[in-house]
Write a protein that holds these residues in place. Sequence first.
Motif, PDB file in Angstrom:
ATOM      1  N   PHE A   1       6.167  78.342  37.994  1.00  0.00           N
ATOM      2  CA  PHE A   1       6.546  77.439  36.918  1.00  0.00           C
ATOM      3  C   PHE A   1       6.286  78.120  35.587  1.00  0.00           C
ATOM      4  CE2 PHE A   1       5.868  74.031  33.869  1.00  0.00           C
ATOM      5  CZ  PHE A   1       7.006  73.280  34.081  1.00  0.00           C
ATOM      6  N   SER A   2       7.265  78.071  34.695  1.00  0.00           N
ATOM      7  CA  SER A   2       7.134  78.663  33.367  1.00  0.00           C
ATOM      8  C   SER A   2       6.974  77.545  32.343  1.00  0.00           C
ATOM      9  CB  SER A   2       8.364  79.505  33.036  1.00  0.00           C
ATOM     10  OG  SER A   2       8.356  79.870  31.675  1.00  0.00           O
ATOM     11  N   ILE A  53      11.303  75.924  36.739  1.00  0.00           N
ATOM     12  CA  ILE A  53      10.875  76.628  37.946  1.00  0.00           C
ATOM     13  C   ILE A  53      11.720  77.888  38.027  1.00  0.00           C
ATOM     14  CG2 ILE A  53      10.761  76.573  40.463  1.00  0.00           C
ATOM     15  CD1 ILE A  53      10.451  73.536  40.272  1.00  0.00           C
ATOM     16  N   ILE A  54      11.057  79.018  38.182  1.00  0.00           N
ATOM     17  CA  ILE A  54      11.754  80.300  38.234  1.00  0.00           C
ATOM     18  C   ILE A  54      11.683  80.821  39.662  1.00  0.00           C
ATOM     19  CG2 ILE A  54      11.832  82.656  37.371  1.00  0.00           C
ATOM     20  CD1 ILE A  54      10.516  81.568  34.806  1.00  0.00           C
ATOM     21  N   PHE A  55      12.850  80.947  40.306  1.00  0.00           N
ATOM     22  CA  PHE A  55      12.937  81.467  41.669  1.00  0.00           C
ATOM     23  C   PHE A  55      13.179  82.967  41.620  1.00  0.00           C
ATOM     24  CE2 PHE A  55      14.329  77.045  42.068  1.00  0.00           C
ATOM     25  CZ  PHE A  55      13.494  76.611  43.084  1.00  0.00           C
ATOM     26  N   VAL A 103      18.804  73.207  44.847  1.00  0.00           N
ATOM     27  CA  VAL A 103      18.150  74.429  45.323  1.00  0.00           C
ATOM     28  C   VAL A 103      19.185  75.400  45.872  1.00  0.00           C
ATOM     29  CG1 VAL A 103      16.582  75.368  47.072  1.00  0.00           C
ATOM     30  CG2 VAL A 103      15.930  73.330  45.804  1.00  0.00           C
ATOM     31  N   LEU A 104      20.109  74.904  46.692  1.00  0.00           N
ATOM     32  CA  LEU A 104      21.125  75.781  47.281  1.00  0.00           C
ATOM     33  C   LEU A 104      21.980  76.456  46.223  1.00  0.00           C
ATOM     34  CD1 LEU A 104      22.373  73.865  50.439  1.00  0.00           C
ATOM     35  CD2 LEU A 104      20.586  75.585  50.250  1.00  0.00           C
ATOM     36  N   GLN A 105      22.316  75.738  45.157  1.00  0.00           N
ATOM     37  CA  GLN A 105      23.121  76.332  44.090  1.00  0.00           C
ATOM     38  C   GLN A 105      22.362  77.432  43.358  1.00  0.00           C
ATOM     39  OE1 GLN A 105      24.448  73.250  41.495  1.00  0.00           O
ATOM     40  NE2 GLN A 105      25.880  72.389  42.981  1.00  0.00           N
ATOM     41  N   VAL A 106      21.110  77.197  43.070  1.00  0.00           N
ATOM     42  CA  VAL A 106      20.324  78.165  42.292  1.00  0.00           C
ATOM     43  C   VAL A 106      20.024  79.418  43.099  1.00  0.00           C
ATOM     44  CG1 VAL A 106      18.123  78.550  41.126  1.00  0.00           C
ATOM     45  CG2 VAL A 106      19.339  76.406  40.804  1.00  0.00           C
ATOM     46  N   ILE A 107      19.684  79.255  44.381  1.00  0.00           N
ATOM     47  CA  ILE A 107      19.326  80.441  45.165  1.00  0.00           C
ATOM     48  C   ILE A 107      20.528  81.030  45.896  1.00  0.00           C
ATOM     49  CG2 ILE A 107      16.910  79.790  45.374  1.00  0.00           C
ATOM     50  CD1 ILE A 107      17.427  78.850  48.182  1.00  0.00           C
ATOM     51  N   ASN A 135      15.692  78.135  37.287  1.00  0.00           N
ATOM     52  CA  ASN A 135      16.158  79.471  36.945  1.00  0.00           C
ATOM     53  C   ASN A 135      16.124  80.374  38.156  1.00  0.00           C
ATOM     54  OD1 ASN A 135      15.977  78.354  34.408  1.00  0.00           O
ATOM     55  ND2 ASN A 135      14.567  79.860  33.587  1.00  0.00           N
ATOM     56  N   ALA A 136      17.053  81.311  38.196  1.00  0.00           N
ATOM     57  CA  ALA A 136      17.032  82.389  39.192  1.00  0.00           C
ATOM     58  C   ALA A 136      16.731  83.664  38.411  1.00  0.00           C
ATOM     59  CB  ALA A 136      18.355  82.501  39.922  1.00  0.00           C
TER      60      ALA A 136
END
Length: 141
Positions: A96-97, A103-105, A39-43, A5-6
């Motif tokens: 972490f939720s 994983i929430i960024f 990771v690149l897509q989410v952030i 998640n972002a």
Amino acid sequence: MIGLNAGRRNFKTGVFVRGSVTDNEVINFGNWLIPYGEVLQVIKFTSTVISDNEVELRSPFKIVRLNLDEIRNDPELGLVLSVQDIQDLFDIKSEFSFREYAIIFEVPEVRRGRRSSRERPPVILEGLPEISPPNFNTGII
């Protein structure tokens, strides 16, 4: 398999990561390995190849040059970044939720075109012609 998640937005569900969780405890969260592309897509980073082993990663809030030889390669996940690597390279914290099992960024929000009320120029109506509307008009939506 967990989600990525972002902030409050769920970007990916069912992503394979290398890490472990018990019923109520995250074990060694800083060393969890997450696939590089996910990771690149989410952030919200885009990648531009500079040379055979160097890429430039861009987002609305940061530009980073990265040597791909320095990224770990997991036999099952491919290129991976640890949670600590993400924080060190991109200044993005995560947690972490258990509720969402994700994983929430904490990705910085960039609001385009919005200014605070102090920065907005005043609307000046002096000198503009006054237009009278006709008695009857129609419009299509």
